[in-house]
Design an enzyme around this catalytic site. Structure first.
Site, PDB file in Angstrom:
ATOM      1  N   HIS A 119       3.167   3.694  -8.682  1.00  0.00           N
ATOM      2  CA  HIS A 119       2.989   2.257  -8.962  1.00  0.00           C
ATOM      3  C   HIS A 119       4.251   1.659  -9.597  1.00  0.00           C
ATOM      4  O   HIS A 119       4.645   0.542  -9.282  1.00  0.00           O
ATOM      5  CB  HIS A 119       1.778   2.040  -9.865  1.00  0.00           C
ATOM      6  CG  HIS A 119       0.466   2.342  -9.178  1.00  0.00           C
ATOM      7  ND1 HIS A 119       0.143   1.826  -7.950  1.00  0.00           N
ATOM      8  CD2 HIS A 119      -0.595   3.115  -9.553  1.00  0.00           C
ATOM      9  CE1 HIS A 119      -1.062   2.260  -7.584  1.00  0.00           C
ATOM     10  NE2 HIS A 119      -1.534   3.049  -8.543  1.00  0.00           N
ATOM     11  N   ASP A 129       0.817  -1.224   0.000  1.00  0.00           N
ATOM     12  CA  ASP A 129       0.000   0.000   0.000  1.00  0.00           C
ATOM     13  C   ASP A 129       0.851   1.274   0.000  1.00  0.00           C
ATOM     14  O   ASP A 129       1.978   1.268   0.480  1.00  0.00           O
ATOM     15  CB  ASP A 129      -0.901  -0.021   1.239  1.00  0.00           C
ATOM     16  CG  ASP A 129      -2.040   0.964   1.132  1.00  0.00           C
ATOM     17  OD1 ASP A 129      -2.325   1.433   0.020  1.00  0.00           O
ATOM     18  OD2 ASP A 129      -2.650   1.268   2.173  1.00  0.00           O
ATOM     19  N   LEU A 163      11.410 -20.357  -3.357  1.00  0.00           N
ATOM     20  CA  LEU A 163      10.296 -19.531  -2.890  1.00  0.00           C
ATOM     21  C   LEU A 163       9.034 -19.744  -3.739  1.00  0.00           C
ATOM     22  O   LEU A 163       9.102 -19.726  -4.967  1.00  0.00           O
ATOM     23  CB  LEU A 163      10.709 -18.049  -2.981  1.00  0.00           C
ATOM     24  CG  LEU A 163       9.626 -17.020  -2.669  1.00  0.00           C
ATOM     25  CD1 LEU A 163       9.317 -16.971  -1.169  1.00  0.00           C
ATOM     26  CD2 LEU A 163      10.040 -15.624  -3.159  1.00  0.00           C
TER      27      LEU A 163
HETATM   28  C1  FPP Z   1      -1.996   0.268  -3.274  1.00  0.00           C
HETATM   29  O1  FPP Z   1      -1.479   1.576  -3.276  1.00  0.00           O
HETATM   30  C2  FPP Z   1      -1.397  -0.462  -4.343  1.00  0.00           C
HETATM   31  C3  FPP Z   1      -2.061  -1.059  -5.367  1.00  0.00           C
HETATM   32  C4  FPP Z   1      -3.530  -1.028  -5.501  1.00  0.00           C
HETATM   33  C5  FPP Z   1      -1.354  -1.736  -6.417  1.00  0.00           C
HETATM   34  C6  FPP Z   1      -0.116  -2.473  -6.002  1.00  0.00           C
HETATM   35  C7  FPP Z   1       0.698  -2.531  -7.200  1.00  0.00           C
HETATM   36  C8  FPP Z   1       2.024  -2.431  -7.226  1.00  0.00           C
HETATM   37  C9  FPP Z   1       2.904  -2.426  -6.049  1.00  0.00           C
HETATM   38  C10 FPP Z   1       2.646  -2.350  -8.562  1.00  0.00           C
HETATM   39  C11 FPP Z   1       3.389  -3.576  -8.861  1.00  0.00           C
HETATM   40  C12 FPP Z   1       2.531  -4.711  -9.149  1.00  0.00           C
HETATM   41  C13 FPP Z   1       2.890  -5.623 -10.019  1.00  0.00           C
HETATM   42  C14 FPP Z   1       2.124  -6.843 -10.121  1.00  0.00           C
HETATM   43  C15 FPP Z   1       4.056  -5.494 -10.861  1.00  0.00           C
HETATM   44  P1  FPP Z   1      -2.472   2.780  -3.532  1.00  0.00           P
HETATM   45  O2  FPP Z   1      -2.431   3.119  -4.959  1.00  0.00           O
HETATM   46  O3  FPP Z   1      -3.821   2.428  -3.009  1.00  0.00           O
HETATM   47  O4  FPP Z   1      -1.794   3.890  -2.675  1.00  0.00           O
HETATM   48  P2  FPP Z   1      -2.575   5.057  -1.922  1.00  0.00           P
HETATM   49  O5  FPP Z   1      -3.449   4.393  -0.901  1.00  0.00           O
HETATM   50  O6  FPP Z   1      -1.459   5.829  -1.309  1.00  0.00           O
HETATM   51  O7  FPP Z   1      -3.327   5.825  -2.950  1.00  0.00           O
END
Ligand code: FPP
Length: 260
Positions: free
Chosen positions: A51, A34, A145
């Site tokens: 991201h 997150d 893993l």
């Molecule tokens: C939450 O942060 C994150 C996600 C919904 C996506 C997680 C994805 C990645 C870490 C990218 C890499 C993934 C792959 C499969 C390569 P948020 O966007 O909700 O953050 P915020 O709460 O600060 O807005």
């Protein structure tokens, strides 16, 4: 206290092994990745860059988990609820996943990592489904893993799916209602052959489970940090393991319970 320790710590293998008891590693670590959006916002950058940076963190943490000898790592990449985000962000996340597979699968395979996907994969674009299938097949016999990527995953959806499959089996007389117990439910989850997570890591300052591994996390130890996922380093991962190793797990029993 631990922040001081962390700031001094480099992420060499040597330091990692010095700071945790490798004979008592958690078998299964789950992570809610997150804070990508907040990381970007604080820097005045578009969310997309958050991201992208998060994908880089994922790469490092998978490598660390693999080097440490963790058996299972499950990371939450896209939930059943994330479809509510604007279409361009959904597209970006799907493209990132696709790029991740293109760029990482050879290295994962060379490092003996077995990649698996949990979630409603049939709900993704066909081209992505094919890539996922290929990655899973290519690494299926690896013995290092087990790296689960949760994509289009929701804990409630997983349980609903299990109930439907079990109901069909009862209807087809393959299963008797009175024989259904907890092991029946477990056998119909995506994680049917894996131990439950010992440790959940959630960065970025929120204290919730967000529909992740609802059944599996009944006795999981939770570890939270304010750090946003793109800033999460192997040293933080090691710190979470170190803290986990100080916890007393009772699984509903009492301390020093003697078996009768
Ligand atoms: C939450 O942060 C994150 C996600 C919904 C996506 C997680 C994805 C990645 C870490 C990218 C890499 C993934 C792959 C499969 C390569 P948020 O966007 O909700 O953050 P915020 O709460 O600060 O807005």
């Amino acid at each position: 206290m631990w922040k001081k320790w962390l700031s001094k710590m480099s992420t060499t293998k040597q330091d990692i092994y010095n700071n945790i008891d490798v004979s008592r590693l958690p078998q299964h670590i789950a992570i809610i990745m997150d804070g990508n959006g907040r990381w970007a916002q604080r820097r005045g950058l578009p969310r997309a860059l958050g991201h992208r940076s998060g994908a880089e963190t994922l790469r490092e943490i998978v490598k660390t988990a693999s080097e440490l000898g963790i058996k299972v790592l499950t990371t939450y990449a896209f939930s059943t609820e994330n479809w509510r985000r604007p279409a361009d962000e959904v597209d970006l996340l799907m493209n990132l996943l696709s790029d991740y597979l293109d760029n990482e699968i050879t290295e994962l395979h060379n490092n003996n990592v077995q990649i698996r996907f949990i979630g409603h994969i049939d709900g993704l674009a066909v081209a992505l489904q094919k890539k996922i299938e290929k990655a899973q097949t290519q690494t299926a016999h690896n013995t290092g893993l087990i790296f689960n990527l949760a994509v289009n995953y929701g804990g409630r959806a997983e349980l609903t799916r299990a109930v439907k499959i079990i109901s069909e089996k009862v209807k087809g007389r393959e299963l008797n209602t009175e024989d259904i117990d907890e092991s029946t439910i477990e056998a119909h989850l995506y994680t049917f052959d894996l131990p439950s997570p010992d440790l959940l890591i959630r960065p970025s300052g929120d204290f919730r489970i967000s529909n992740f591994l609802l059944w599996q996390m009944a006795y999981t130890e939770f570890w939270f940090t304010d750090i946003n996922w793109p800033d999460f380093k192997p040293a933080h991962f090691v710190q979470a393991i170190r803290d986990y190793q100080q916890r007393e797990r009772r699984f509903g029993g009492i301390k020093n319970t003697k078996k009768r």
